[in-house]
Write a protein that holds these residues in place. Structure first.
Motif, PDB file in Angstrom:
ATOM      1  N   CYS A 146       0.849  -1.194   0.000  1.00 61.87           N
ATOM      2  CA  CYS A 146       0.000   0.000   0.000  1.00 61.87           C
ATOM      3  C   CYS A 146       0.884   1.243   0.000  1.00 61.87           C
ATOM      4  O   CYS A 146       1.911   1.284   0.693  1.00 61.87           O
ATOM      5  N   ASN A 171      -6.538   1.605   8.118  1.00 60.61           N
ATOM      6  CA  ASN A 171      -6.973   2.739   7.298  1.00 60.61           C
ATOM      7  C   ASN A 171      -7.575   2.362   5.947  1.00 60.61           C
ATOM      8  O   ASN A 171      -8.151   3.205   5.275  1.00 60.61           O
ATOM      9  N   ARG A 172      -7.405   1.116   5.534  1.00 56.27           N
ATOM     10  CA  ARG A 172      -8.174   0.516   4.440  1.00 56.27           C
ATOM     11  C   ARG A 172      -8.143   1.275   3.118  1.00 56.27           C
ATOM     12  O   ARG A 172      -9.196   1.465   2.487  1.00 56.27           O
ATOM     13  N   SER A 173      -7.008   1.703   2.672  1.00 55.00           N
ATOM     14  CA  SER A 173      -6.965   2.305   1.337  1.00 55.00           C
ATOM     15  C   SER A 173      -7.422   1.281   0.305  1.00 55.00           C
ATOM     16  O   SER A 173      -7.177   0.084   0.448  1.00 55.00           O
ATOM     17  N   SER A 227      -4.584  -2.784   6.433  1.00 57.23           N
ATOM     18  CA  SER A 227      -4.382  -1.978   7.637  1.00 57.23           C
ATOM     19  C   SER A 227      -5.707  -1.408   8.145  1.00 57.23           C
ATOM     20  O   SER A 227      -6.756  -1.548   7.512  1.00 57.23           O
ATOM     21  N   CYS A 268      -6.185  -2.440   1.287  1.00 56.72           N
ATOM     22  CA  CYS A 268      -5.063  -2.584   2.198  1.00 56.72           C
ATOM     23  C   CYS A 268      -5.537  -3.269   3.477  1.00 56.72           C
ATOM     24  O   CYS A 268      -6.658  -3.031   3.949  1.00 56.72           O
ATOM     25  N   HIS A 326       0.695   3.853   1.461  1.00 57.36           N
ATOM     26  CA  HIS A 326       0.584   4.621   2.702  1.00 57.36           C
ATOM     27  C   HIS A 326       1.745   4.184   3.592  1.00 57.36           C
ATOM     28  O   HIS A 326       2.779   4.818   3.607  1.00 57.36           O
ATOM     29  N   PHE A 327       1.581   3.037   4.281  1.00 56.80           N
ATOM     30  CA  PHE A 327       2.687   2.520   5.082  1.00 56.80           C
ATOM     31  C   PHE A 327       3.117   1.115   4.654  1.00 56.80           C
ATOM     32  O   PHE A 327       3.719   0.390   5.431  1.00 56.80           O
ATOM     33  N   GLY A 328       2.784   0.745   3.430  1.00 56.32           N
ATOM     34  CA  GLY A 328       3.358  -0.467   2.858  1.00 56.32           C
ATOM     35  C   GLY A 328       2.703  -1.777   3.235  1.00 56.32           C
ATOM     36  O   GLY A 328       3.266  -2.841   2.964  1.00 56.32           O
ATOM     37  N   ARG A 329       1.527  -1.720   3.819  1.00 61.56           N
ATOM     38  CA  ARG A 329       0.850  -2.974   4.173  1.00 61.56           C
ATOM     39  C   ARG A 329       0.407  -3.715   2.913  1.00 61.56           C
ATOM     40  O   ARG A 329       0.252  -3.138   1.848  1.00 61.56           O
ATOM     41  N   PRO A 340      -6.007   6.868   2.755  1.00 59.91           N
ATOM     42  CA  PRO A 340      -4.888   7.791   2.951  1.00 59.91           C
ATOM     43  C   PRO A 340      -3.634   7.480   2.135  1.00 59.91           C
ATOM     44  O   PRO A 340      -2.632   8.178   2.272  1.00 59.91           O
TER      45      PRO A 340
END
Ligand code: FES
Length: 136
Positions: A74, A95-97, A93, A91, A76-79, A109
């Motif tokens: 992702c 935050n569910r991008s 995480s 994603c 965002h933070f790579g999940r 995000p």
């Protein structure tokens, strides 16, 4: 997926039960679809990770019988990403991008798109081109 799983960033996408169903061949992955049972049905996904592979890769067999591959990170933070029943990627995480199968960001995000990788199917072999990763 539970909140606890999302906090830990646990993907629900499987790795191959037959780990030798894929191999690196120069700047590409050669995936034997005949041995990758996880991708047999449309609407499925498989994650490839391991020694020699410069980045995690997600392979998707969509409902229209097409195959896609993306860098499984992702923006965002790579999940890791998981395939949803809707055909979108989300994603794992909190935050569910969300992304489409070409990697375009749909919501969340993430700072940008997920990186799509070109694929070519030749019979039961799916070739995933990693050349775009060079220099990253
Ligand atoms: S890592 Fe994907 S939204 Fe944060």
């Amino acid at each position: 997926m539970s909140l606890f799983s999302r906090i830990l960033g646990l993907s629900r996408t499987a790795r191959p039960a037959a780990p030798d169903c894929w191999r690196l061949d120069g700047a590409e992955i050669r995936l034997d679809l005949g041995r990758a049972a996880e991708l047999k049905a449309p609407g499925t996904a498989l994650r490839l990770e391991g020694p020699g592979l410069a980045t995690r890769v997600l392979v998707v067999h969509d409902a229209g019988d097409r195959f896609y591959a993306l860098v499984n990170r992702c923006a965002h933070f790579g999940r890791r990403l998981d395939l949803l029943e809707s055909g979108e990627l989300m994603c794992c995480s909190v935050n569910r991008s969300r992304f489409d199968l070409e990697g375009r960001k749909l919501s969340g995000p993430a700072k940008g798109d997920a990186q799509s990788l070109p694929v070519v199917r030749e019979g039961d072999i799916l070739r995933v081109d990693l050349a775009a990763l060079a220099g990253k």
